[in-house]
Design a protein around this motif. Structure first.
Motif, mmCIF file in Angstrom:
data_model
loop_
_atom_site.group_PDB
_atom_site.id
_atom_site.type_symbol
_atom_site.label_atom_id
_atom_site.label_comp_id
_atom_site.label_asym_id
_atom_site.label_seq_id
_atom_site.Cartn_x
_atom_site.Cartn_y
_atom_site.Cartn_z
ATOM 1 N N ALA A 1 0.793 -1.156 -0.059
ATOM 2 C CA ALA A 1 0.025 0.073 0.089
ATOM 3 C C ALA A 1 0.974 1.009 0.066
ATOM 4 C CB ALA A 1 -1.030 0.027 1.304
ATOM 5 N N VAL A 2 0.659 2.259 -0.831
ATOM 6 C CA VAL A 2 1.255 3.410 -0.844
ATOM 7 C C VAL A 2 0.145 4.567 -0.774
ATOM 8 C CG1 VAL A 2 2.729 5.094 -2.129
ATOM 9 C CG2 VAL A 2 2.999 2.603 -2.414
ATOM 10 N N PRO A 3 -0.184 5.031 0.533
ATOM 11 C CA PRO A 3 -1.231 5.899 0.487
ATOM 12 C C PRO A 3 -1.192 7.039 -0.200
ATOM 13 C CG PRO A 3 -0.799 4.732 2.788
ATOM 14 C CD PRO A 3 0.654 4.407 1.805
ATOM 15 N N GLY A 4 0.074 7.785 0.080
ATOM 16 C CA GLY A 4 0.352 8.954 -0.663
ATOM 17 C C GLY A 4 0.100 9.140 -2.111
ATOM 18 N N VAL B 1 4.687 -2.559 3.115
ATOM 19 C CA VAL B 1 5.087 -3.692 2.452
ATOM 20 C C VAL B 1 5.052 -4.942 3.037
ATOM 21 C CG1 VAL B 1 6.733 -4.773 0.812
ATOM 22 C CG2 VAL B 1 6.541 -2.135 1.046
ATOM 23 N N GLY B 2 4.051 -6.016 2.817
ATOM 24 C CA GLY B 2 4.237 -7.403 3.350
ATOM 25 C C GLY B 2 4.884 -8.402 2.371
ATOM 26 N N ILE B 3 5.927 -8.708 3.011
ATOM 27 C CA ILE B 3 6.699 -9.573 2.204
ATOM 28 C C ILE B 3 6.553 -11.104 2.152
ATOM 29 C CG2 ILE B 3 8.934 -7.953 2.571
ATOM 30 C CD1 ILE B 3 10.275 -9.695 4.570
ATOM 31 N N GLY B 4 5.829 -11.458 3.230
ATOM 32 C CA GLY B 4 5.031 -12.792 3.075
ATOM 33 C C GLY B 4 5.758 -13.784 4.333
#
Lengths: 376, 293
Positions: free
Chosen positions: B131-134, B180-183
């Motif tokens: 997710a990149v909110p900006g 960032v979810g890398i897993g």
């Protein structure tokens, strides 16, 4: 999933590894019969999935049928790391000149499959790795291609094997790589691989651990699961697609996502409580699975409160709410229920709970404290 | 500059005709992401619920050439997911985000050499995405409402634990440059150190929250990297302090073997590297907040 040594020996032998013959015995008499068949010195080993059975008295040498009967008598019924010994393996003992370690596993740091070999066999490879990492020969390999013969030969020579032994060693190494790939293993290990005084190589132990994610496409391996060695509640959870591990505390935890499930246990402990279990209801769990999870948690008689901690992403809060409400209808016994519900479809989930008189929490910390207070 | 995703991100969703694929493609579009295509073999021309203008293709190559998609998001079931990754690499996608949980490890071991020889970056598998909110972009399954634009970078092995921390950050007035979810699998495409490097280089990131868990040595590796290369403040939480040894805690990668992979060992390594380690997720956020104020 761990596979019993008896099954692993068969799987290894099928891929050409030199595994001595063996029999499985469930009684001292059967052990005696097996020993008589082999003549001479035999080894009697507890068939358990837990490690460390040698130190626990689960492996004995026996000379002749009567000695094998006695050995089996002593081993059967032992409890090794919580696992009752119900069967023993009887195999002819092999004279040992030297012991080698050979294993195939996953190197997480290097993100690769790896063969590991060491001239110090018979002891745990972790001990060798810690004490003398340079004593371990390694071959990282592409699972689509396998190990080249020259690589295997180089390791054989590095272990100090002679010319003819190296040829046998290459076959054994490639056989073990085949086991690893064809069985979707996370570990395939021969420890020790023995050199007998006549110069022959023997795989006198076999350890095989299967990747749980691959069991769906390996039905023959799934058949090797020892249901008796598993907690019944854990087996029931697995069948429902839920990861559940029973612990000793009194606060049942139902969580979505493994990381949050672990963090929930940690936070319960942080506020002075003891988690009764780890439970990850799984991504995208519907109402049925949520309901099944609650029923598994409540079957643990130690549970005196349940903490439902859901942060929806792929799991949807309204599905969870429906599951919680359905499970509450059929709860075998009434315990305090603390619900923390957020994320995807949160508003609908909260409305469903509020209509049923459940005020959901917003903060994990506040909810954990409520759960801890509930069992005080 | 933003991390991994920006206004040029054009997403193709693999498995878009499935329940999860369709649902999350819609949520991505609602967040502002340009969802430009879907791929489901054999379903070319199908209509996607809620996204009538998104075309569905049989192959990734067609989707890329027809729509200019540059990021793939995979919702394909586990037995077919590694093949989906290989198809994406072949189609030349810059970024592949694999949400699928439960891919056999051997399948990922087959993917890795191909991935290393390509210019694609893989995030996951078994991850919530990015997710990149900006930039108003998300590729993945995270609930969008919890995010706020800002200057904290989050990197995590766990999906829901990421949401937990993002929520704490947003509640505390700290927006995110990216999450960032890398897993949670043992074999993953992008690791802590890769994302730490991106955050260190990113001029829109002031501080970092790292969410680790038991198993493997990635947190220790991250600690070493932070010590040597990261100048921005980092806080961390490690899940699994109460986990019993030798048991797989849900995630395929979350298992303590022998003395390896313990929470205590990871916390010690991170502290040694100057990382602020919280005992709870909330504490990790508070420690970073205090450092940044």
């Amino acid at each position: 999933m761990n596979v019993h040594e008896s099954d692993a020996r068969r799987i290894f032998a099928d891929r050409g590894l030199p595994v001595p013959p063996s029999r499985v015995a469930t009684t001292p008499d059967e052990a005696a019969t097996a020993a008589a068949e082999f003549a001479g010195l035999v080894v009697v080993k507890a068939l358990v999935l837990a490690g460390g059975r040698g130190k626990a008295g689960g492996v004995k040498l026996a000379d002749g049928a009567e000695a094998a009967r006695d050995a089996a008598q002593q081993i059967l019924g032992l409890e090794i790391r919580g696992e009752r010994v119900r069967r023993v393996l009887v195999a002819p003992a092999v004279d040992i000149e030297r012991e080698i370690y050979l294993g195939v596993t996953i190197d997480r740091e290097r993100q690769s499959a790896v063969v590991m070999a060491s001239a110090s066999g018979g002891i745990e490879i972790e001990e060798v790795a810690a004490a003398t990492p340079e004593a371990i020969e390694r071959i990282e390999f592409d699972v689509a291609r396998g190990v080249d013969a020259w690589q295997a030969r180089a390791v054989g020579f590095a272990l100090g094997l002679g010319g003819r032994q190296v040829l046998a060693f290459v076959g054994i190494l490639n056989g073990l790589v085949r086991v690893f790939v064809e069985c979707d293993a996370s570990l395939a290990e021969v420890n020790p691989l023995v050199v007998s005084p006549d110069g022959k190589l023997w795989a006198i132990d076999a350890k095989l651990n299967i990747d749980d994610n691959a069991l769906g496409r390996r039905p023959a391996l799934e058949q090797l699961r020892d249901a008796d060695a598993e907690e019944p509640a854990e087996a029931r959870a697995r069948a429902a697609g839920i990861s559940y591990i029973k612990l000793d505390g009194d606060i049942g935890c139902m969580v979505n996502g493994a990381g949050l499930a672990m963090a929930t246990m940690d936070v319960v402990k942080h506020y002075g409580g003891e988690p009764a279990n780890f439970l990850d209801v799984g991504g995208g769990a519907g109402a049925d699975r949520v309901s099944a999870a609650l029923s598994i948690i409540l079957d643990d008689p130690n549970v005196r409160a349940v903490f439902v901690n859901i942060f929806g992403g792929i799991t949807r809060a309204d599905d969870v709410a429906r599951g919680v409400l359905a499970a509450r209808e059929s709860m075998p016994r009434a315990v305090p229920l603390v619900v923390r519900l957020m994320g995807t479809n949160e508003a609908e989930g909260l409305r469903l709970l509020a209509d049923a008189g459940i005020q959901a929490e917003r903060s994990m910390d506040a909810a954990a404290r409520l759960a801890v207070e509930a069992v005080r | 500059m933003s991390v991994l995703l920006d206004a040029s991100t054009r997403v193709v969703v693999q498995g878009i005709t499935g329940r999860q694929g369709a649902f999350h493609a819609q949520r991505m579009a609602e967040a502002g992401t340009a969802v430009v295509a879907g791929v489901t073999p054999g379903r070319a021309g199908a209509a996607v619920d809620g996204l009538p203008s998104v075309p569905v293709f049989n192959t990734m190559a067609e989707a890329v050439s027809d729509t200019g998609a540059n990021v793939a998001c995979i919702f394909v079931p586990p037995p077919f997911a590694a093949d989906a990754i290989l198809e994406d690499i072949s189609a030349g996608l810059e970024l592949i985000v694999c949400i699928t949980e439960g891919i056999p490890v051997i399948d990922m071991l087959r993917v890795m050499p191909v991935l290393r020889g390509s210019s694609s970056r893989l995030i996951g598998p078994n991850c919530p995405g990015i997710a990149v909110p900006g930039a108003q972009v998300k590729v993945g399954i995270m609930p969008w409402e919890i995010h706020a634009p800002g200057r904290v970078g989050v990197v995590s092995r766990s999906g829901t634990l990421t949401y937990e921390v993002v929520q704490h950050l947003t509640d505390g007035g700290l927006g995110q440059s990216a999450a960032v979810g890398i897993g949670g699998d043992p074999i993953i495409g992008t690791r802590f150190t890769d994302v730490l490097e991106l955050y260190e280089q990113d001029d829109e990131t002031d501080g970092i929250v790292l969410l680790g868990e038991i198993g493997g040595g990635d947190e220790e590796q991250a600690a070493q990297f932070i010590h040597e290369r990261v100048t921005k403040p980092v806080s961390a939480f490690i899940a699994g302090k109460t986990a019993p040894p030798e048991r797989r805690m849900g995630h395929a990668g979350a298992i303590v073997s022998g003395s390896e992979g313990t929470a205590a060992g990871k916390e010690a390594a991170l502290r040694e590297a100057g990382v602020l380690v919280g005992d709870t997720p909330r504490e990790a956020v508070e420690l970073l907040a205090a450092q940044l104020s």
